[in-house]
Design an enzyme around this catalytic site. Structure first.
Site, short mmCIF file in Angstrom:
data_model
loop_
_atom_site.label_atom_id
_atom_site.label_comp_id
_atom_site.label_asym_id
_atom_site.label_seq_id
_atom_site.Cartn_x
_atom_site.Cartn_y
_atom_site.Cartn_z
N GLU A 169 0.70 -1.30 -0.16
CA GLU A 169 -0.11 -0.43 -0.07
C GLU A 169 1.57 1.58 -0.20
O GLU A 169 1.16 1.99 1.22
CB GLU A 169 -0.75 -0.30 1.23
CG GLU A 169 -1.76 -1.72 1.38
CD GLU A 169 -2.82 -1.22 2.55
OE1 GLU A 169 -2.27 -0.37 3.77
OE2 GLU A 169 -3.74 -1.72 2.40
N GLU A 362 -6.10 -8.34 -0.78
CA GLU A 362 -6.40 -8.24 0.24
C GLU A 362 -7.60 -7.70 0.66
O GLU A 362 -7.99 -6.71 -0.66
CB GLU A 362 -5.60 -7.06 0.76
CG GLU A 362 -4.18 -6.85 2.09
CD GLU A 362 -3.72 -5.97 2.64
OE1 GLU A 362 -4.82 -5.15 3.42
OE2 GLU A 362 -2.66 -6.15 2.61
C1 BGP Z 1 -3.82 -3.01 5.30
C2 BGP Z 1 -2.99 -3.16 5.76
C3 BGP Z 1 -2.68 -4.97 6.33
C4 BGP Z 1 -4.04 -5.15 7.24
C5 BGP Z 1 -5.10 -4.37 6.73
C6 BGP Z 1 -6.58 -4.89 7.76
O1 BGP Z 1 -4.77 -1.67 4.50
O2 BGP Z 1 -1.53 -3.63 4.33
O3 BGP Z 1 -1.65 -5.01 7.65
O4 BGP Z 1 -3.95 -5.38 8.48
O5 BGP Z 1 -4.76 -3.60 6.06
O6 BGP Z 1 -6.40 -3.25 8.28
P1 BGP Z 1 -7.02 -3.81 10.11
O7 BGP Z 1 -6.27 -4.52 10.46
O8 BGP Z 1 -6.47 -2.15 10.72
O9 BGP Z 1 -8.11 -4.52 9.93
#
Ligand code: BGP
Length: 467
Positions: A169, A362
Site C-alpha cells: 500500500e 487483500e
Molecule cells: C491493510 C494492511 C494490512 C491490514 C489490513 C486490515 O491496510 O495492509 O496490514 O491489517 O489493512 O486492516 P486492519 O488490520 O486495521 O483491520
C-alpha cells in the site's frame, strides 16, 4: 464465465502482525515494535502492551499454519519479510543469516505443498534505526539501503520466489508517514513537499527494485501495490464530482508512475498549487521507466466524498475519517463500509487505465468472533457473516473477469487471525483459522478451524464455482 484455470487463490499475512519473536535470532527493532496502538502514538521503545511483539507466534508455528493453508488448498501464500530480521538496523554490510534461514524454512513449507509464494518486501516494518537516523523515506539514502535489502532477497530466493510486491500500500505514506514511511517528524509538521519527496524516493526505489529483480531473474514478476481507495461522489453536484476526481488523482499519481513510468499529466499543476517542489534527477526519471509487471491492491470498502463538508455523515472508518458515509452501504463493527460491487468497479477502472494484470492482494471482513463447541470435541466459529462478505466480493470479482478484466489472483487478508494493523488488537479478526489469543495477551495460541475454513476450501477446489 469461469475463473482462469491458473487463478491464484490464497491468503495474505504480514510479518509484523503474525510472527512475534520480535527479538529472536538477531532481529532488529522495527517501526511496528513501537506502535502499540496501531495508528495511534508511537512509544520511545517497545512496550509490553504491544501485542505485535508476541503476534500469533507464527515464527514458531509456521509449519502448522502453512499445513492448514495447504488443507484449504491455497495456491498462493502472500507474506512479508521482516526487513529488520535480514538487516537489523538496515545498514549492516552482511545480512543476518538466521533471518534469511527463517524465510528459507517458510519457502520449504510452501514448496512441500505446491503453494506459490508472493512476497511483500516492505510491509510497514522499516527498521526503526533507519527511521530514527534518516527520518525514513524523507531521505534519498533510503533508496540504496532498500535496494541492498532487495538484492539480498532476490539472490537468496532466486527461482524459489517468482512473485514480489515492492511496498505494501505505497500510497498509505500520505496518511501514515511513520508506519508506512518511517518518517519520525509528526504528520502535522510535514509539508506537502516533504511528503511527496518521500513518495518520490519510494517510487524510484520501487522502480529500481523492479529492474533489479528482472536483471537477477527474468522470470521474476514484480507488482506495485496501493490501498484501493474507492470513492463515489456523495451527490451529483459537479463540485462533488471534481472532488472525487481529485481524490482519484491522488491514487493515480502512484499508479501512473509505477505502471506507466512517468508522472501523470496533472502532476505539474497539482504540485504547483500545493507549493510542492521536488528534487527529481535525470537518473530518477530514467529509473522510473522500469514499470511494474502487475498491479496489486487491497480492497475492503468504499466511501463517498463531497466538496461541501456540511453534507452527509462522516465515515466512521479510521482509514478514511474525512470521507462520507454511503447511505446505500452496510458497515462493519469498525465502521468500514461494505461494498462488493465497488470491487468490480475498482477492477474495471484500474484495468481500463493500465491494462496490466491485477491482483486482489487483500480483502476480508474484520469481525468479533465467538468460539463455540463444534460438537466433535473441539471448537469452531460460526462465521456466516464472513462467508457472506467474501462470497459477495468473489462474485463481483467474477463479474469483473466476465467484463474482460485480467485478474491474476485473490489473497484473503489475515487468512489466520492476526494483530490488526490500524488498531493493534486481536479482536478484529479476519481469519479462516481462529487463534486463541486475547487482547490482554493471554490465551493458548491454539488454532481452530472456523466454518469459513471449509467454505473457502470448497471455493478453491471448485475454482470459484461453488460459492
Ligand atoms: C491493510 C494492511 C494490512 C491490514 C489490513 C486490515 O491496510 O495492509 O496490514 O491489517 O489493512 O486492516 P486492519 O488490520 O486495521 O483491520
Amino acid at each position: 464465465m469461469h475463473f482462469p484455470e491458473n487463478f491464484l487463490w490464497g491468503g495474505a499475512t504480514a510479518a509484523n502482525q503474525c510472527e512475534g519473536a520480535w527479538q529472536e535470532d538477531g532481529k532488529g527493532v522495527s517501526v511496528q515494535d513501537v506502535l502499540p496502538h496501531g495508528f495511534g502514538e508511537r512509544t520511545a521503545v517497545p512496550t509490553e502492551d504491544n501485542l505485535k511483539l508476541k503476534g500469533i507466534d507464527h515464527y514458531h508455528r509456521y509449519k502448522e499454519d502453512i499445513a492448514l493453508f495447504a488443507e484449504m488448498g491455497f495456491r498462493v501464500y502472500r507474506f512479508s519479510v521482516a526487513w529488520s530480521r535480514i538487516y537489523p538496523t538496515g545498514e549492516e554490510d552482511k545480512p543476518n543469516e538466521a533471518g534469511l534461514l527463517f524465510y528459507d524454512r517458510i519457502l520449504d513449507e510452501c514448496e512441500k505443498y505446491g503453494i506459490e509464494p508472493l512476497v511483500t518486501i516492505s510491509h510497514y516494518e522499516t527498521p526503526l534505526a533507519l527511521a530514527e537516523k534518516y527520518n525514513g523515506w524523507m531521505s534519498r539514502e533510503m533508496i540504496n539501503i532498500y535496494l541492498k535489502y532487495c538484492r539480498t532477497l532476490f539472490e537468496r530466493y532466486k527461482s524459489r520466489v517468482r512473485y514480489w510486491i515492492t511496498f505494501n500500500e505505497i500510497n498509505s505514506i500520505l496518511r501514515q508517514p511513520f508506519m508506512s514511511g518511517g518518517i519520525c517528524t509528526p504528520k502535522n509538521e510535514l509539508s506537502d513537499s516533504d511528503l511527496y519527496q518521500a513518495v518520490h524516493h519510494e517510487l524510484v526505489a520501487s522502480a529500481e527494485a523492479t529492474a533489479l529483480a528482472h536483471e537477477i531473474d527474468p522470470e521474476n514478476k514484480v507488482g506495485c501495490m496501493v490501498v484501493g481507495i474507492t470513492v463515489y461522489p456523495l451527490t451529483p453536484d459537479p463540485d462533488d464530482i471534481l472532488k472525487v476526481m481529485d481524490i482519484d488523482n491522488d491514487l493515480y499519481l502512484f499508479l501512473d508512475v509505477q505502471a506507466r513510468g512517468e508522472y501523470p499529466y496533472f502532476a505539474a499543476r497539482r504540485f504547483a498549487e500545493k507549493n510542492i517542489r521536488l528534487d527529481i534527477t535525470e537518473d530518477d526519471l530514467q529509473a522510473l521507466k522500469h514499470t511494474a509487471d502487475f498491479i496489486a491492491f487491497s480492497y475492503y470498502s468504499s466511501n463517498c466524498a463531497t466538496a461541501d463538508p456540511s453534507r452527509g455523515e462522516p465515515s466512521r472508518s479510521n482509514m478514511t475519517p474525512e470521507l462520507r458515509k454511503n447511505p446505500y452501504s452496510e458497515v462493519t463493527e469498525w465502521g468500514w463500509q461494505i461494498d462488493p460491487k465497488g470491487l468490480r468497479y475498482t477492477l474495471n477502472r484500474l484495468y481500463a487505465r493500465y491494462r496490466l494484470p491485477l491482483f486482489v492482494a487483500e480483502n476480508g471482513l474484520g469481525a468479533r468472533d465467538r468460539l463455540v463447541p463444534d460438537g466433535k470435541g473441539s471448537f469452531t466459529v460460526n462465521d456466516d457473516y464472513r462467508i457472506a462478505y467474501m462470497k459477495e466480493h468473489i462474485l463481483q470479482m467474477k463479474e469483473a473477469i466476465a467484463d474482460g478484466v485480467e485478474v491474476m489472483g485473490y489473497t484473503a487478508w489475515g487468512c489466520i487471525d492476526l494483530i490488526s494493523c490500524s488498531t493493534a488488537e486481536i479482536d478484529k479478526r479476519y481469519g479462516f483459522i481462529y487463534v486463541d489469543l486475547n487482547s490482554d495477551g493471554t490465551g493458548t495460541l491454539t488454532r481452530y478451524k472456523k466454518k469459513s475454513f471449509d467454505w473457502y476450501r470448497k471455493v478453491i477446489a471448485s475454482n470459484g464455482e461453488e460459492l
